[in-house]
Scaffold this motif. Structure first.
Motif, short mmCIF file in Angstrom:
data_model
loop_
_atom_site.label_atom_id
_atom_site.label_comp_id
_atom_site.label_asym_id
_atom_site.label_seq_id
_atom_site.Cartn_x
_atom_site.Cartn_y
_atom_site.Cartn_z
N THR A 67 0.82 -1.23 0.00
CA THR A 67 0.00 0.00 0.00
C THR A 67 0.84 1.27 0.00
O THR A 67 0.30 2.37 0.10
CB THR A 67 -0.93 0.02 1.24
N THR A 68 2.15 1.13 -0.10
CA THR A 68 3.01 2.33 -0.03
C THR A 68 2.87 3.19 -1.27
O THR A 68 2.61 4.40 -1.19
CB THR A 68 4.48 1.90 0.15
N TRP A 69 3.03 2.54 -2.46
CA TRP A 69 2.96 3.32 -3.69
C TRP A 69 1.57 3.90 -3.95
O TRP A 69 1.46 5.08 -4.34
CB TRP A 69 3.40 2.45 -4.87
N PRO A 70 0.49 3.16 -3.76
CA PRO A 70 -0.83 3.78 -3.95
C PRO A 70 -1.08 4.97 -3.03
O PRO A 70 -1.64 5.98 -3.46
CB PRO A 70 -1.80 2.63 -3.64
N SER A 71 -0.63 4.86 -1.78
CA SER A 71 -0.81 6.00 -0.86
C SER A 71 0.00 7.20 -1.31
O SER A 71 -0.47 8.35 -1.26
CB SER A 71 -0.40 5.58 0.56
N ALA A 72 1.23 6.95 -1.78
CA ALA A 72 2.07 8.05 -2.26
C ALA A 72 1.48 8.70 -3.50
O ALA A 72 1.46 9.93 -3.64
CB ALA A 72 3.48 7.54 -2.54
N ILE A 73 0.99 7.86 -4.42
CA ILE A 73 0.37 8.41 -5.63
C ILE A 73 -0.85 9.26 -5.28
O ILE A 73 -1.03 10.37 -5.82
CB ILE A 73 -0.02 7.26 -6.58
N ALA A 74 -1.69 8.77 -4.37
CA ALA A 74 -2.88 9.53 -3.98
C ALA A 74 -2.50 10.87 -3.36
O ALA A 74 -3.08 11.91 -3.69
CB ALA A 74 -3.72 8.71 -3.00
N GLY A 75 -1.51 10.85 -2.47
CA GLY A 75 -1.10 12.11 -1.84
C GLY A 75 -0.54 13.11 -2.82
O GLY A 75 -0.86 14.30 -2.77
N ILE A 76 0.30 12.63 -3.74
CA ILE A 76 0.92 13.54 -4.73
C ILE A 76 -0.14 14.13 -5.66
O ILE A 76 -0.15 15.34 -5.93
CB ILE A 76 2.00 12.79 -5.52
N VAL A 77 -1.04 13.28 -6.16
CA VAL A 77 -2.04 13.76 -7.11
C VAL A 77 -2.98 14.77 -6.46
O VAL A 77 -3.29 15.82 -7.03
CB VAL A 77 -2.83 12.56 -7.68
N VAL A 78 -3.44 14.47 -5.24
CA VAL A 78 -4.37 15.39 -4.56
C VAL A 78 -3.68 16.71 -4.24
O VAL A 78 -4.24 17.80 -4.44
CB VAL A 78 -4.92 14.72 -3.29
N ALA A 79 -2.44 16.66 -3.74
CA ALA A 79 -1.72 17.90 -3.40
C ALA A 79 -1.46 18.73 -4.65
O ALA A 79 -1.62 19.96 -4.64
CB ALA A 79 -0.41 17.55 -2.70
N LEU A 80 -1.06 18.06 -5.74
CA LEU A 80 -0.81 18.79 -6.98
C LEU A 80 -2.09 19.43 -7.51
O LEU A 80 -2.08 20.60 -7.95
CB LEU A 80 -0.22 17.84 -8.01
N THR A 81 -3.18 18.69 -7.46
CA THR A 81 -4.46 19.24 -7.93
C THR A 81 -4.88 20.45 -7.10
O THR A 81 -5.33 21.47 -7.65
CB THR A 81 -5.55 18.16 -7.88
N ALA A 82 -4.77 20.34 -5.79
CA ALA A 82 -5.15 21.45 -4.92
C ALA A 82 -4.30 22.69 -5.19
O ALA A 82 -4.81 23.81 -5.23
CB ALA A 82 -5.03 21.03 -3.46
#
Length: 784
Positions: free
Chosen positions: A251-266
C-alpha cells in the motif's frame, strides 16, 4: 518521415490533431494565467516594498494605498477577515448551546454518517455480487441481489432525509438571521437612518432579502458538501488500507500516488482559481441596483407618466441590466476555464491514477497477511485458479467502488473551495449590513468620503465651529445631548445640519414654554422641516443641548401622511393596534367623534364601516389624507404637535375648525404654514431668513395680517405700472406726440430717456404717480 506521415489514414491522424488542439488550449490558458506573475517577477514589483507610510483612517481602511490596492484589500476573499466575519455570523445562527439549529445540525450529521457507512456496505456488496457472477453461482447471486434491493430502502430514505434536513437547516438559519436583522432594523429608527443618514448600504432591501437567503443556503449546503466528503475520505481510505493489508498487498505506492495527485491538484486549482467571492459580491450589488430601479419606477409611476419620461427611465433600466448581464457573463467566462481545468484534473487525471492505485495492490497481493497463521497462508497458496480469479474480481470491484467514492469525496472537497469563495462574498455583504445597523443604532454615521484636503483639515481641527453654508465632509461626530423633560422645548446652541453635511443654521437658541403655540416661517431650504426632524429624533443632535418631551408626547404630521395597510380603523389609530386602542379605553364611538371634528364622518358610511379594508393611499384624496393625519393627532392627544404644512389641501374653514379644536384639547402647536389665516392660532413666531439667521419673538397676528394685506395691495397695484407705461408709449407713438410727464427717477425737466427712446426728450408718464405712492405709503393709501 513527413511523407510517411502524410500517407497515414485520417483515422490515425485525427486523434493526434485533437490532442494537439487540447494541448494548445491548455497552453494558451496557462500562458494567460501565468503571464501577470512572470511579468511582475521580471519587473521586480512583487518583491518591492512600498515606501509610502501606511496608517488607518477613521473608517478602518489603510491609508497610503492606491485605489486599486484599496479595492483589492477590501474585496471579499478566503482569509482571516473572512473567518472573523463568519464567526460573528455563526454566533447569530447558534446563540445558545441548546437551540433548534444545533439539534437540526446533529440530526443532519447523523444522516451524513449513516450515508457514508451505507456507501461502504454497498461497495462491498457490489463486489460480492460480481464474485457470484464470475463463479456462476446463481443461488448466491439471487441472495446478494436481494440484499442489494433491501439495502436500497434505507439508503434512499437517508438520501431524502439529508436533503430535507439541509432545507430545514437553511430555513432555520434564514429565520434566525431575519429575526436578528429585523430587531436591529426596526429599533431606534434604524430603518430611516440607514438610508438617510448613512451612505454605506445602497440597497438595504437587497441585503435583508436575497443576500441573507443566499448566505443561509450557502452555509447549510457547504456543511453537507464538507462533512460527508471528509468522512467518506477517512472511512474509505481506512477500509482500503485494511483490505489491502489483509491480502498482503503493498500500500506504499498507492498511498504516495494519492497524496501527490491530490496535493498537486489542490495547488493548481488554488493558483488558477478566479476571485469568485469578489465576483459574486459585485453581482449581488448590481442585482440590488436593478431592483432599486424597478421599485423607484413603481413608486413614482404617476409623476413619470405625467412628464412622459418613460424613455429616460427605460434607458436607465437598460443600463442597470447591461451592467448586471456583463457581470454574469464575466462570471460564466471565468467558470468556463476553471471548470475545464477542474474536470481535466479530477476526472481524467484522477481516473488514471485510480487505476494504477487499484492495480498495484492486486498485482502485488499474496492472498494472505503477514499476521495470518501458516494454515491460512498454505490455503491461499493452493487455491484454485477460478477461486483466485473470483477473489481478484471481488477485490477489484470493491476497491474500485471505494476508490471512486473516495475520489468523488475529494473532488467535492476541492470543488467546495469555489463555494467557499462565493460564501466569502455573501458573508461580506451580510456582515456589512449588520455592522452598519449596529453603528447607526449607536449613532455612528458614515457618508461618502470627501477630498483628502478636507479630511486632513477636519483631523487637524475636529472641534472647529460650524458655519452656515459650509459642508462637513466625512463622518460627523455626535457630541450633542438630548434630555427628556416633562414640559417645554429648549434649544441651546443647536446646529441644524442635513444628512449630506450642509450646515443650515449654525446655532439655534429658543425656548417654547407650556401654553405657547409656535409659528415657523421662512423661505424654502431654511431649516423649518429640518428642525422638526431633529425634534422628532430622526436626525441626531450633533452639538449643543436639546430639552424636549419624550417621543410619546410629541406627534409629527407631514404634508403627505402615510396610509398603512389595514382597515379604516387602523388609519385613525396608526401606529397603534386594535389591542392597544382597547387598552387605552378608546371606543369606535369616540373615533366617530374624532372624524366629525376633522369633517370626515361621511367616509365611515362611504367605505362600509370601520372594518373596511382598501388601498387607502389611492382611495382617499389629498385633502382627506391630510385630515386623516389630523384625526390621528386627536386620537393620540400629544402634548406637542409638529405640523408640517399638514393642511395645505384642506379648505380654510375646515382648517380653522381643526386648529381651534386642537387648542381646546390642550395640544401645543408647532406649525409650518404659509396661510395667513392660521396665524391667529399661534402666540409666537420663529422666522428663518434662509441665510443662517433666525428671529424668535411674540406674534401679534392682527398687526402681521394688516402688514400682509398692505404688502399684497402694493404688489398688486405696482404690478400694473409697467403695463400702463407700455400703453402710454404706444399712444404717444400713435399720436406722434411726446409725453409731458417727467421720466421715472427724474424730476421735471430732468434729462433722461423718454418713452420714444430719445435722450433728453419726453418724460416718464408714471414718475409722478410713483412719487405719490411713496409719499402716501404711511397712510396705507396708494393713488395711481
Amino acid at each position: 518521415m513527413l511523407v510517411t506521415y502524410l500517407k497515414l489514414p485520417p483515422q490515425i491522424k485525427k486523434p493526434s490533431a485533437v490532442r494537439k488542439a487540447v494541448l494548445l488550449l491548455v497552453a494558451a490558458y496557462g500562458i494567460k494565467k501565468l503571464y501577470p506573475h512572470i511579468f511582475a517577477k521580471l519587473t521586480g514589483k512583487t518583491g518591492r516594498q512600498s515606501s509610502r507610510p501606511l496608517s488607518l483612517d477613521t473608517n478602518g481602511v489603510l491609508q497610503g494605498l492606491s485605489e486599486k490596492e484599496k479595492r483589492k484589500s477590501s474585496s471579499p476573499a478566503v482569509n482571516r477577515e473572512f473567518l472573523v466575519r463568519l464567526g460573528h455570523l455563526l454566533r447569530i445562527l447558534f446563540p445558545h448551546l441548546v437551540c433548534k439549529e444545533l439539534g437540526l445540525l446533529g440530526f443532519h450529521s447523523v444522516a451524513l454518517i449513516s450515508r457514508t457507512f451505507l456507501s461502504i456496505y454497498v461497495a462491498s456488496l457490489d463486489g460480492r455480487i460480481v464474485k457470484t457472477i464470475v463463479k456462476k453461482d446463481a443461488q448466491a447471486f439471487v441472495w446478494e441481489l436481494t440484499k442489494w434491493l433491501l439495502i436500497a430502502i434505507p439508503a434512499t430514505f437517508v438520501n431524502s432525509v439529508i436533503r430535507y434536513l439541509e432545507g430545514q437547516l437553511t430555513l432555520a438559519f434564514r429565520t434566525r438571521l431575519v429575526s436578528h436583522a429585523y430587531q436591529l432594523y426596526f429599533s431606534k429608527q434604524t430603518y430611516y437612518r440607514v438610508s438617510n443618514l448613512d451612505g454605506r448600504l445602497a440597497n438595504p432591501d437587497q441585503s435583508l432579502t436575497e443576500d441573507m437567503v443566499m448566505f443561509a443556503a450557502s452555509v447549510s449546503h457547504l456543511y453537507s458538501n464538507l462533512t460527508k466528503p471528509i468522512l467518506d475520505v477517512v472511512v474509505t481510505c481506512y477500509t482500503l488500507l485494511k483490505t489491502a493489508e489483509s491480502k498482503g498487498a503493498n500500500t506504499t505506492w498507492p498511498s504516495a500516488i494519492a497524496g501527490i495527485v491530490v496535493a498537486l491538484t489542490a495547488k493548481v486549482l488554488r493558483a488558477f482559481s478566479p476571485r469568485f467571492g469578489k465576483l459574486v459580491a459585485e453581482e449581488a450589488r448590481r442585482k440590488g441596483d436593478l431592483r432599486y430601479m424597478h421599485s423607484r419606477i413603481i413608486a413614482n409611476s404617476e409623476e413619470i407618466a405625467f412628464y412622459g419620461g418613460h424613455k429616460v427611465e427605460m434607458s436607465q433600466l437598460q443600463r442597470s441590466y447591461k451592467a448586471l448581464s456583463s457581470q454574469i457573463n464575466l462570471i460564466l467566462f471565468k467558470r468556463l476555464w476553471y471548470v475545464m481545468l477542474e474536470q481535466f484534473l479530477m476526472k481524467y487525471l484522477w481516473s488514471a491514477s485510480g487505476l494504477v492505485m487499484v492495480a498495484v495492490p492486486i498485482i502485488t497481493a499474496t492472498g494472505y497477511s503477514e499476521h495470518d497463521s501458516e494454515d491460512v497462508k498454505q490455503a491461499a497458496m493452493v487455491m484454485k485458479e477460478e477461486d483466485l480469479v473470483s477473489e481478484r474480481t471481488q477485490a477489484f470491484t470493491t476497491a474500485r467502488n471505494l476508490l471512486n467514492a473516495g475520489a468523488d469525496a475529494v473532488e467535492r472537497i476541492m470543488s467546495s473551495y469555489k463555494e467557499i469563495t462565493e460564501l466569502a462574498g455573501y458573508t461580506a455583504r451580510v456582515h456589512e449590513m449588520f455592522a452598519v445597523f449596529e453603528d447607526v443604532r449607536a449613532g455612528v454615521y458614515r457618508r461618502s468620503a470627501g477630498s483628502a484636503e478636507t479630511r486632513q483639515a477636519q483631523d487637524e481641527d475636529p472641534q472647529r465651529a460650524v458655519q452656515h453654508g459650509m459642508r462637513v465632509e466625512g463622518p460627523l461626530e455626535v457630541r450633542g445631548q438630548v434630555i427628556d423633560v416633562e414640559q417645554g422645548i429648549r434649544c441651546e446652541n443647536l446646529p441644524i445640519i442635513t444628512p449630506t453635511g450642509d450646515v443650515v443654521v449654525s446655532s439655534l437658541n429658543i425656548q417654547v414654554n407650556e401654553g405657547m403655540h409656535l409659528l415657523i416661517t421662512g423661505p424654502n431650504g431654511c431649516g423649518k422641516s429640518s428642525l422638526f426632524r431633529i425634534l422628532s429624533g430622526l436626525w441626531p443632535v450633533y452639538n449643543g443641548v436639546l430639552y424636549k418631551p419624550s417621543p410619546e408626547h410629541m406627534f409629527y404630521i407631514p404634508q403627505r401622511p402615510y396610509m398603512s395597510v389595514g382597515t379604516l380603523r387602523d388609519q385613525v389609530i396608526y401606529p397603534h393596534t386594535v389591542e392597544e386602542m382597547g387598552e387605552k379605553g378608546v371606543t369606535d364611538r369616540l373615533l366617530e367623534d374624532i372624524l366629525s371634528v376633522v369633517n370626515l364622518r361621511y367616509i365611515l358610511e362611504r367605505e362600509g364601516g370601520w372594518d373596511a379594508e382598501s388601498d387607502w393611499k389611492d382611495v382617499l384624496s389629498g385633502g382627506e389624507k391630510q385630515r386623516m393625519g389630523m384625526a390621528r393627532m386627536f386620537y393620540h392627544k400629544p402634548k406637542y404637535a409638529l405640523l408640517d404644512e399638514c393642511t395645505s389641501a384642506v379648505s380654510i374653514d375646515v382648517e380653522g375648525k381643526i386648529f381651534e379644536a386642537a387648542k381646546d384639547a390642550g395640544i401645543a402647536l408647532l406649525s409650518i404654514t404659509h396661510r395667513p389665516s392660521l396665524w391667529k392660532y399661534h402666540s409666537h413666531l420663529l422666522q428663518f431668513d434662509g441665510e443662517g439667521g433666525w428671529r424668535f419673538e411674540k406674534l401679534d397676528a392682527s398687526t402681521r395680517l394688516s402688514l400682509q394685506d398692505e404688502k399684497l395691495r402694493l404688489e398688486t397695484q405696482l404690478s400694473g405700472i409697467p403695463k400702463m407705461q407700455q400703453r402710454l408709449a404706444d399712444l404717444c407713438r400713435m399720436l406722434g406726440e411726446d409725453s409731458s410727464l417727467p421720466a421715472l427717477g427724474e424730476g421735471p425737466g430732468g434729462e433722461g430717456e423718454g418713452l420714444d427712446g430719445k435722450k433728453g426728450e419726453g418724460l416718464d408718464p408714471m414718475g409722478g404717480e410713483v412719487e405719490l405712492a411713496v409719499e402716501k405709503e404711511q397712510g396705507n393709501e396708494l393713488v395711481v
